[in-house]
Design an enzyme around this catalytic site. Structure first.
Site, short mmCIF file in Angstrom:
data_model
loop_
_atom_site.label_atom_id
_atom_site.label_comp_id
_atom_site.label_asym_id
_atom_site.label_seq_id
_atom_site.Cartn_x
_atom_site.Cartn_y
_atom_site.Cartn_z
N GLN A 1 -5.06 -0.60 -4.66
CA GLN A 1 -5.76 -1.87 -5.27
C GLN A 1 -6.57 -1.36 -6.45
O GLN A 1 -6.52 -1.97 -7.66
CB GLN A 1 -6.68 -2.76 -4.36
CG GLN A 1 -7.43 -3.93 -5.04
CD GLN A 1 -7.96 -4.81 -4.12
OE1 GLN A 1 -7.62 -4.69 -2.78
NE2 GLN A 1 -8.89 -5.28 -4.51
N CYS B 1 0.81 -1.18 -0.05
CA CYS B 1 -0.02 -0.03 -0.08
C CYS B 1 1.01 1.14 -0.09
O CYS B 1 1.80 1.21 0.80
CB CYS B 1 -0.95 0.01 1.19
SG CYS B 1 -1.72 1.57 1.73
N GLU B 2 0.65 2.14 -0.89
CA GLU B 2 1.36 3.32 -0.91
C GLU B 2 1.14 4.45 0.25
O GLU B 2 1.96 5.27 0.64
CB GLU B 2 1.27 4.02 -2.36
CG GLU B 2 -0.20 4.78 -2.41
CD GLU B 2 -0.46 5.43 -3.81
OE1 GLU B 2 -1.18 6.24 -4.06
OE2 GLU B 2 0.15 4.82 -4.82
N HIS B 3 0.08 4.13 1.13
CA HIS B 3 -0.08 4.99 2.10
C HIS B 3 0.44 4.69 3.28
O HIS B 3 1.00 5.61 3.82
CB HIS B 3 -1.71 5.12 2.46
CG HIS B 3 -2.43 5.41 1.23
ND1 HIS B 3 -3.67 4.83 0.68
CD2 HIS B 3 -2.33 6.32 0.10
CE1 HIS B 3 -4.00 5.13 -0.24
NE2 HIS B 3 -3.49 6.43 -0.47
N HIS B 4 0.67 3.31 3.60
CA HIS B 4 1.25 2.68 4.94
C HIS B 4 2.64 1.95 4.53
O HIS B 4 3.13 1.69 5.52
CB HIS B 4 0.29 2.32 5.97
CG HIS B 4 -0.66 3.10 6.07
ND1 HIS B 4 -2.06 2.96 5.49
CD2 HIS B 4 -1.19 3.87 6.98
CE1 HIS B 4 -2.85 3.81 6.04
NE2 HIS B 4 -2.35 4.58 6.92
N CYS C 1 -2.96 -2.91 6.17
CA CYS C 1 -3.07 -1.31 6.92
C CYS C 1 -4.59 -1.46 7.62
O CYS C 1 -4.64 -0.61 8.39
CB CYS C 1 -2.93 -0.42 5.80
SG CYS C 1 -4.07 -0.76 4.52
N HIS D 1 -5.81 -6.22 3.17
CA HIS D 1 -4.88 -5.14 3.30
C HIS D 1 -4.46 -5.41 4.89
O HIS D 1 -5.17 -5.01 5.49
CB HIS D 1 -5.66 -3.96 3.14
CG HIS D 1 -6.00 -3.74 1.37
ND1 HIS D 1 -5.11 -3.00 0.70
CD2 HIS D 1 -6.89 -4.65 0.59
CE1 HIS D 1 -5.72 -2.92 -0.52
NE2 HIS D 1 -6.71 -3.83 -0.52
#
Length: 189
Positions: A119, A78-81, A149, A147
């Site tokens: 995703q 995940c690019e956020h976490h 996250c 996920h």
């Protein structure tokens, strides 16, 4: 990932920032392992989807039905976490005089999975690459992922699955074709 951008010393500092002792015997080799791991996990940036897809004309001239590959492994971050998400993809397409080596569909998913992702983007990237480089009559992609996250922080809901889909070409306009693909994507049972 370029070692000069975020290398061994950066990982040592990172471990120290967590309150760990990067000189502890169990962590001595961890920074080097992290450099190698992130190089592998992000190796999709150096892959060209056009080179991944090997197209054959022999054998496809008379074939005009759906071709579906289910259970393609998805391992991404995940690019956020920067936490993993994982699951499976299903790809279906109706050829237009050309077919692709079936293993290339797995390689295509892998190419886009080995990038920092969400995703939804992963799903449409796979579909768009097939449409662009194979030019089939239609493409369908369904991705099911868990996920970390969501499972290991925040809401902490283990086992929830996110499902995304992309339908291009004939699958956008033909309810029958779309229904057939989704039934084949679900599999037996």
């Amino acid at each position: 990932m370029d070692e000069q951008q975020f290398g061994v010393e950066d990982w040592r500092r990172f471990l120290g920032s967590l309150g760990e002792d990067p000189e502890r015997s169990g962590l001595l080799e961890t920074p080097q392992r992290l450099v190698g791991a992130w190089q592998y996990w992000t190796s999709g940036y150096s892959q060209d989807p056009a080179e991944v897809l090997k197209v054959f004309e022999d054998g496809a001239e008379q074939y005009s039905e759906l071709i579906v590959v289910r259970g393609i492994p998805v391992y991404s971050h995940c690019e956020h976490h920067l936490t993993p998400f994982f699951g499976t993809a299903t790809i279906g397409y109706v050829p237009n005089g050309r077919i692709v080596g079936l293993s290339k569909l797995t390689r295509l998913v892998d190419c886009f999975s080995k990038r920092l992702q969400v995703q939804e983007r992963l799903t449409i990237q796979v579909a768009n690459a097939l449409m662009t480089h194979m030019q089939p009559l239609s493409v369908g992609v369904v991705v099911h992922c868990r996920h970390l996250c969501m499972e290991s922080r925040g809401i902490r809901t283990p086992g929830e699955e996110t499902v995304t889909s992309a339908m291009l070409g004939g699958m956008q306009n033909s309810l029958a074709l779309r229904t057939e693909f989704l039934a084949l994507a679900r599999g037996p049972g």
